[in-house]
Design a protein around this motif. Structure first.
Motif, PDB file in Angstrom:
ATOM      1  N   ARG A  90      35.814  36.649  35.506  1.00 47.54           N
ATOM      2  CA  ARG A  90      36.591  37.409  36.482  1.00 47.54           C
ATOM      3  C   ARG A  90      37.860  36.665  36.905  1.00 47.54           C
ATOM      4  N   LEU A  91      37.773  35.352  37.027  1.00 50.38           N
ATOM      5  CA  LEU A  91      38.956  34.566  37.383  1.00 50.38           C
ATOM      6  C   LEU A  91      40.009  34.606  36.278  1.00 50.38           C
ATOM      7  N   TYR A  92      39.572  34.421  35.039  1.00 54.31           N
ATOM      8  CA  TYR A  92      40.531  34.444  33.932  1.00 54.31           C
ATOM      9  C   TYR A  92      41.088  35.848  33.709  1.00 54.31           C
ATOM     10  N   LEU A  93      40.286  36.860  33.928  1.00 53.33           N
ATOM     11  CA  LEU A  93      40.776  38.230  33.787  1.00 53.33           C
ATOM     12  C   LEU A  93      41.837  38.535  34.843  1.00 53.33           C
ATOM     13  N   LEU A  94      41.584  38.088  36.077  1.00 52.64           N
ATOM     14  CA  LEU A  94      42.562  38.287  37.146  1.00 52.64           C
ATOM     15  C   LEU A  94      43.862  37.562  36.827  1.00 52.64           C
TER      16      LEU A  94
END
Length: 199
Positions: A90-94
């Motif tokens: 989720r962090l890398y996608l954001l």
């Protein structure tokens, strides 16, 4: 070169992170791949937290750029939000979204920040929140995996996503609910991390 990570040519970097995922993808047993992916996420988060090394922080920041967002998706996109693997995805996608559409991210943050003042402060985006500022903020969040408390990383990312979600809702964008869901998942994971229950 395009700022969209989906359009960049991907390669294995000549550093330790490059070999980190070797053998995880393309295995015949999905359970073994999932277990290895979880182990990799744990090593990245817990190992980085012990290092407080700027070089490690930089490698973590550019992991998706170096390995390819598609590689991370294969490893972690199906992981639950309340796991380290799910949090990293989720962090890398954001980050990928912010870097691909910094003007849109800044506009949506700008619209949402007056309606979500507490989240705006937690997110820590400079004022005014232009494209350079939102990119700098999300990069600082990712670097925090190595140099800050992981709960703080999750709370900052959650706050940013919440402000953007409010902005999207105000603008009547169709994907406001998805961003709000991401914010809620990151915040819940942050509370689990504080309770030493995130693995």
């Amino acid at each position: 070169m395009s700022s969209d990570p989906r359009q960049r040519p991907h390669h294995r970097p000549a550093m330790q992170a490059g070999a980190f995922f070797d053998g995880l993808i393309g295995g015949t047993d999905p359970a073994q791949v999932s277990e290895a992916a979880d182990r990799a996420a744990t090593l990245l988060v817990r190992g980085a937290a012990d290092s407080a090394d700027a070089a490690v922080a930089d490698r973590l920041l550019h992991l998706a750029d170096e390995e390819g967002l598609e590689t991370l998706a294969e490893l972690w996109s199906h992981a639950a939000f309340d796991s380290l693997a799910g949090c990293l995805w989720r962090l890398y996608l954001l980050r990928a979204w912010v870097h691909a559409t910094p003007n849109l991210a800044a506009d949506q943050f700008e619209v949402g920040r007056t309606a979500a003042p507490v989240a705006r402060v937690v997110a820590g985006v400079a004022d005014p929140p232009g494209p350079d500022q939102v990119r700098a903020m999300i990069d600082a969040v990712l670097r925090g995996i190595a140099v800050a408390d992981f709960a703080d990383v999750l709370f900052r990312a959650a706050a940013f996503a919440r402000v953007v979600a409010v902005g999207r809702a105000t603008l009547e964008a169709p994907d406001a609910q998805a961003m709000l869901g991401l914010a809620e998942q990151l915040e819940a994971a942050g509370h689990l991390e504080l309770a030493h229950a995130l693995a």
